[in-house]
Design a protein around this motif. Sequence first.
Motif, PDB file in Angstrom:
ATOM      1  N   UNK A 133       0.819  -1.208   0.000  1.00  0.00           N
ATOM      2  CA  UNK A 133       0.000   0.000   0.000  1.00  0.00           C
ATOM      3  C   UNK A 133       0.859   1.267   0.000  1.00  0.00           C
ATOM      4  N   UNK A 134       1.998   1.213   0.659  1.00  0.00           N
ATOM      5  CA  UNK A 134       2.941   2.335   0.613  1.00  0.00           C
ATOM      6  C   UNK A 134       3.422   2.543  -0.823  1.00  0.00           C
ATOM      7  N   UNK A 135       3.802   1.432  -1.480  1.00  0.00           N
ATOM      8  CA  UNK A 135       4.252   1.535  -2.870  1.00  0.00           C
ATOM      9  C   UNK A 135       3.142   2.084  -3.759  1.00  0.00           C
ATOM     10  N   UNK A 136       1.909   1.634  -3.546  1.00  0.00           N
ATOM     11  CA  UNK A 136       0.779   2.143  -4.329  1.00  0.00           C
ATOM     12  C   UNK A 136       0.630   3.650  -4.176  1.00  0.00           C
ATOM     13  N   UNK A 137       0.727   4.106  -2.946  1.00  0.00           N
ATOM     14  CA  UNK A 137       0.547   5.527  -2.679  1.00  0.00           C
ATOM     15  C   UNK A 137       1.647   6.361  -3.338  1.00  0.00           C
ATOM     16  N   UNK A 138       2.886   5.885  -3.277  1.00  0.00           N
ATOM     17  CA  UNK A 138       3.996   6.630  -3.879  1.00  0.00           C
ATOM     18  C   UNK A 138       3.870   6.659  -5.395  1.00  0.00           C
ATOM     19  N   UNK A 139       3.527   5.519  -5.989  1.00  0.00           N
ATOM     20  CA  UNK A 139       3.345   5.464  -7.440  1.00  0.00           C
ATOM     21  C   UNK A 139       2.247   6.430  -7.885  1.00  0.00           C
ATOM     22  N   UNK A 140       1.169   6.519  -7.085  1.00  0.00           N
ATOM     23  CA  UNK A 140       0.019   7.335  -7.466  1.00  0.00           C
ATOM     24  C   UNK A 140       0.244   8.829  -7.281  1.00  0.00           C
ATOM     25  N   UNK A 141       1.149   9.216  -6.375  1.00  0.00           N
ATOM     26  CA  UNK A 141       1.234  10.634  -6.006  1.00  0.00           C
ATOM     27  C   UNK A 141       2.537  11.334  -6.345  1.00  0.00           C
ATOM     28  N   UNK A 142       3.598  10.583  -6.619  1.00  0.00           N
ATOM     29  CA  UNK A 142       4.901  11.255  -6.738  1.00  0.00           C
ATOM     30  C   UNK A 142       4.938  12.235  -7.904  1.00  0.00           C
ATOM     31  N   UNK A 143       4.201  11.981  -8.972  1.00  0.00           N
ATOM     32  CA  UNK A 143       4.228  12.898 -10.108  1.00  0.00           C
ATOM     33  C   UNK A 143       3.498  14.205  -9.813  1.00  0.00           C
ATOM     34  N   UNK A 144       2.816  14.278  -8.672  1.00  0.00           N
ATOM     35  CA  UNK A 144       2.168  15.525  -8.262  1.00  0.00           C
ATOM     36  C   UNK A 144       3.156  16.534  -7.694  1.00  0.00           C
ATOM     37  N   UNK A 145       4.391  16.099  -7.457  1.00  0.00           N
ATOM     38  CA  UNK A 145       5.396  16.960  -6.829  1.00  0.00           C
ATOM     39  C   UNK A 145       6.471  17.312  -7.851  1.00  0.00           C
ATOM     40  N   UNK A 146       6.603  18.584  -8.117  1.00  0.00           N
ATOM     41  CA  UNK A 146       7.564  19.046  -9.112  1.00  0.00           C
ATOM     42  C   UNK A 146       8.962  19.120  -8.527  1.00  0.00           C
ATOM     43  N   UNK A 147       9.947  18.821  -9.362  1.00  0.00           N
ATOM     44  CA  UNK A 147      11.328  19.016  -8.986  1.00  0.00           C
ATOM     45  C   UNK A 147      11.832  20.348  -9.488  1.00  0.00           C
ATOM     46  N   UNK A 148      12.883  20.870  -8.836  1.00  0.00           N
ATOM     47  CA  UNK A 148      13.419  22.179  -9.217  1.00  0.00           C
ATOM     48  C   UNK A 148      14.271  22.097 -10.484  1.00  0.00           C
ATOM     49  N   UNK A 149      14.917  20.947 -10.693  1.00  0.00           N
ATOM     50  CA  UNK A 149      15.841  20.834 -11.818  1.00  0.00           C
ATOM     51  C   UNK A 149      15.907  19.388 -12.267  1.00  0.00           C
ATOM     52  N   UNK A 150      16.806  19.107 -13.187  1.00  0.00           N
ATOM     53  CA  UNK A 150      16.910  17.755 -13.754  1.00  0.00           C
ATOM     54  C   UNK A 150      17.348  16.735 -12.705  1.00  0.00           C
ATOM     55  N   UNK A 151      18.153  17.199 -11.761  1.00  0.00           N
ATOM     56  CA  UNK A 151      18.569  16.290 -10.681  1.00  0.00           C
ATOM     57  C   UNK A 151      17.373  15.857  -9.862  1.00  0.00           C
ATOM     58  N   UNK A 152      16.501  16.782  -9.528  1.00  0.00           N
ATOM     59  CA  UNK A 152      15.288  16.445  -8.781  1.00  0.00           C
ATOM     60  C   UNK A 152      14.407  15.487  -9.561  1.00  0.00           C
ATOM     61  N   UNK A 153      14.291  15.724 -10.851  1.00  0.00           N
ATOM     62  CA  UNK A 153      13.450  14.845 -11.664  1.00  0.00           C
ATOM     63  C   UNK A 153      14.019  13.428 -11.715  1.00  0.00           C
ATOM     64  N   UNK A 154      15.352  13.332 -11.727  1.00  0.00           N
ATOM     65  CA  UNK A 154      15.978  12.007 -11.720  1.00  0.00           C
ATOM     66  C   UNK A 154      15.746  11.314 -10.380  1.00  0.00           C
TER      67      UNK A 154
END
Length: 519
Positions: A133-154
């Motif tokens: 369930x933890x993995x499900x939640x992370x998969x479902x929500x992580x794209x809602x959080x923007x990274x500042x740069x390419x390093x964050x996106x990686x």
Amino acid sequence: MKKINILLVVLTFGLSSCGDFLEEYSQDTSYVRGYEDLDELLLGSGYMPTGTPASFALSEEYIEKPWYYPYIHLMADEVSENITNTTNKGALWDVREKYFGYYTWQQSVGINYAQTSIRKEDNDWSMIYMHINIANMIIATIDNHDGKDSRDELEKQRIKGEAFFLRGTYYFTLANLYGKPYNAATAATDPAVPVKLTEFIEDKLFSRNTVQEVYEQAIADLLQAEELLDGTTRKSYYRANKTAAELLLSRLYLYMQDNDKAMEYADKVINAGDNSLQDLNAMDGSTSFLNPRLPEVIFSMGNGGVRSSITNYIADFGVSDYLWGLYDDNDLRKTYYVKWNDAESYAEYVKGGEVLDLEKTSLSANFLFRTSEAYLNLAEAAAYKGETSVAQNALNSLRKKRIRNSEYQDVTASGNDLIEAIRDERERELCLEGHRWFDLRRYTVNSVYPFSKTIQHSYTTFEYSWTTGGNVPVQTSVYELQPNDEAYTLPIPREVISFNVGMPNNSRPPRSIIKTINY
């Protein structure tokens, strides 16, 4: 009062390892401020915690460092009960009693020897579904959080990849505990475990997905993990990487008898080149084999220290005659994995260090990925395909690192003799790392060279002798697992069946005593 399905655990955390924000964490993820918080959540509650409880006997408490299915080591043929020893040492805790129902393949795995009490059966089920369930939640929500740069996106890509890896890993594990071994002819109808991919709690009863459906989900998740983890950097071998996903894919395809894919992914692991095999000829005996600097470690999570209950003490477990007999005198694993204790006249398991060493290994006892498995997967899949030279080369590449240089000889067998040699080598190499029970299961449905064996386990009662100053045996009861026995599959925990009304259980016949020995 509203019922919540037993598959799930309400995510209420107070774990210091997860950061302060988790003290108030709730299902609506309102306290997640960025991908970094999700990374902490993944590490603290998505992975199996690393560490070692004091003993199997304390694992029932599941407090800080829980065991995960420790009975996996007790159901096959790697260990046997010890009844006497030369120094009269007795077990510090009775693991046989705690896991009697697993060890003797009982219909009710939580039952004790006297049939007077029953322990919880759903600890592993509940913990693993919580991780899912933890993995499900992370998969479902992580794209809602923007990274500042390419390093964050990686970094976001890495976290998402690890979550997919864990979800696929856990479903694969559950399918092999509670579902029948993968058989292409019946996998589409054989029941396994429920698959849940949503991140929220669902107020409903769940049914069992088929073995094929669970395997397909695991494959899809691991392929996603392989893609997402490509080019990312991990912090330690306690975090999954691309090579870990590829090794597990190789194993999964081998279990499915998709030999082409098994070979393809084993080759990927071997050719990655960043986890070379340890040459036992180069070790000087000053360290145990399973140590944090072992170069062939790819990934580890969960607990070590299985040897704390494989001690050969009276009323404890020791290395079985079968396992000890697999090693020739020229095999250096007869020093670094198992060795003969001259003082007490028994074979002991030392792969992760000396028996009862309080400094337990930091590597897992049942969830450890090593490069050696890739060579074995490649050899086995190639042998099934009749690619004899490929199988021999893979097998001998490993053996050269394990056999004393002055006495080494290549394996030159072919056909079924080669398959037997590879299976024996797998048991020598991966002993007591959580593989043997699953291997014995899948051998029963192998289409090229099926195999199943009779296994006997004994349970002895003792009484204290003032004459000898220790426990002496009173009566031994012998139990038997027959070839192709239905007990090769665990029952669904009774707590799950009790809540999920109508969920079918696995057929598992009653297990009677076949022989009694009185002393």
